[in-house]
Design an enzyme around this catalytic site. Sequence first.
Site, PDB file in Angstrom:
ATOM      1  N   HIS A  67      -1.982  -3.257  -8.824  1.00  0.00           N
ATOM      2  CA  HIS A  67      -2.463  -4.776  -8.847  1.00  0.00           C
ATOM      3  C   HIS A  67      -3.630  -4.929  -9.838  1.00  0.00           C
ATOM      4  CE1 HIS A  67       0.003  -5.494  -5.608  1.00  0.00           C
ATOM      5  NE2 HIS A  67      -0.837  -4.734  -4.792  1.00  0.00           N
ATOM      6  N   ASP A 118       6.652   0.378  -4.279  1.00  0.00           N
ATOM      7  CA  ASP A 118       5.649  -0.293  -3.345  1.00  0.00           C
ATOM      8  C   ASP A 118       6.077  -1.641  -2.587  1.00  0.00           C
ATOM      9  OD1 ASP A 118       2.351   0.057  -2.779  1.00  0.00           O
ATOM     10  OD2 ASP A 118       2.993  -1.944  -2.653  1.00  0.00           O
ATOM     11  N   HIS A 173       4.587  -4.265  -2.216  1.00  0.00           N
ATOM     12  CA  HIS A 173       4.052  -5.291  -3.055  1.00  0.00           C
ATOM     13  C   HIS A 173       4.441  -5.382  -4.534  1.00  0.00           C
ATOM     14  CE1 HIS A 173       1.169  -4.297   0.866  1.00  0.00           C
ATOM     15  NE2 HIS A 173       1.543  -5.584   0.828  1.00  0.00           N
ATOM     16  N   ASP A 197       4.581   1.602   2.186  1.00  0.00           N
ATOM     17  CA  ASP A 197       4.444   0.388   3.055  1.00  0.00           C
ATOM     18  C   ASP A 197       5.789  -0.089   3.196  1.00  0.00           C
ATOM     19  OD1 ASP A 197       4.559   0.109   0.391  1.00  0.00           O
ATOM     20  OD2 ASP A 197       2.635  -0.812   0.436  1.00  0.00           O
TER      21      ASP A 197
END
Length: 308
Positions: free
Chosen positions: A117, A158, A160, A235
Amino acid sequence: MRAFYSGQFVLPLPPGHRFPMSRYALLRDRLEQHLPAVEMDQAPRASDGELALAHTPQWIAAISDGSVSPQAMREIGFPWSEAMVERSRRSTGATIAACRAAFADGIAANMAGGTHHAYADKGGGFCVFNDAAVAARLMQAEHGRSGRLLKVAVIDLDVHQGNGTASIFRNDPSVFTLSMHGQKNFPFRKEASDLDVELPDGCGDADYLTALEHALDELDRRFSPGLVIYLAGADPFERDRLGRLKLSFDGLEARDRRVFDWTWQRRIPVAFAMAGGYASDIAETVQVQLGTFRVAFDYWRRWQNAPR
C-alpha cells in the site's frame, strides 16, 4: 532455503492496536520447530539510495527524521518512532536479500514484507516503504550493469489490492503487476494493475483457485519474467478479521502450490513475502504462513536437484 527476518525490530504500538505484531516472532518460532532446515538471517537495512529507486527523496527524509505529518501517519496506521523507521528499512532490505538469494537458490523468503500500500510519496494501510517495488528496481539495476534487461512480475495474492505497487509501476513495461483481491475490500479507491482480479465477498476455495488459474494463464500470455516477487498474504483465510473471503487452510496451500509450481515449470526465481494476516487467533495466521513455507521448501529442494 534462506529466509530473512526483521522481527526483532518491534514497533511500540498502543494496547489494543489491531496490527498483529507478535505474529512475526511466532512464525520464527514455528519455523525453528517444524522446518529447521530453513536458514534464517537478519535482514539488512535498506539505504536511502535503495529506497529512492521507488520512493521520492522527500518521503524518505520525512519518514527518517520524523517530520512526516500526523495525517500521513494516520493513513499508515502506526505512530511514528525510530523503531518504526528501522523496521521499515529492514523489512525492505529483507525482500532485497531474498531476491538476491532467489537468483542463487531458486526460492527465498522475507518473513515479513509485502508492504504493497506504500506509494512513491506516501504510505498507507500499515505500509511505510514498498519492499517489492524497491527490490524489483534494485534487481533491475544490478542486472542492467551487465547489459541485461530484467523483467519482474509481482504476483500479489494478499486479499487487499496492491494499490501502491500498481501506482509505482504504472506505464513501466518491464514490471508486470498482478493483484488478486477482494472487490469490496480496502483500499476502496483502487489503482489499475497490469492485471486485476476482483473477487466477491465469501469467495471460497474452488472459485478462488479457478480465478488464480486464469490469472496465471493471462500472465503467461502477456509477460515473460526473469524474477517473480510473490506476496503470499494469509488474509484470504476464512477466519481473517479483515479478509471477507472464505479460503480454508487446504485452499491456501493449494494456492501457494500453484504459484510455486508455475514459477518452477518456467525456472523463474521467486522471492516471497508474508504480506497481510489478521485472524482473531494469531496462531491461525501463522499456520497459514507456515504452510506457505512448507510448500516453498518443497520447491526449493527441486531447484537444488535441477540442472542449472
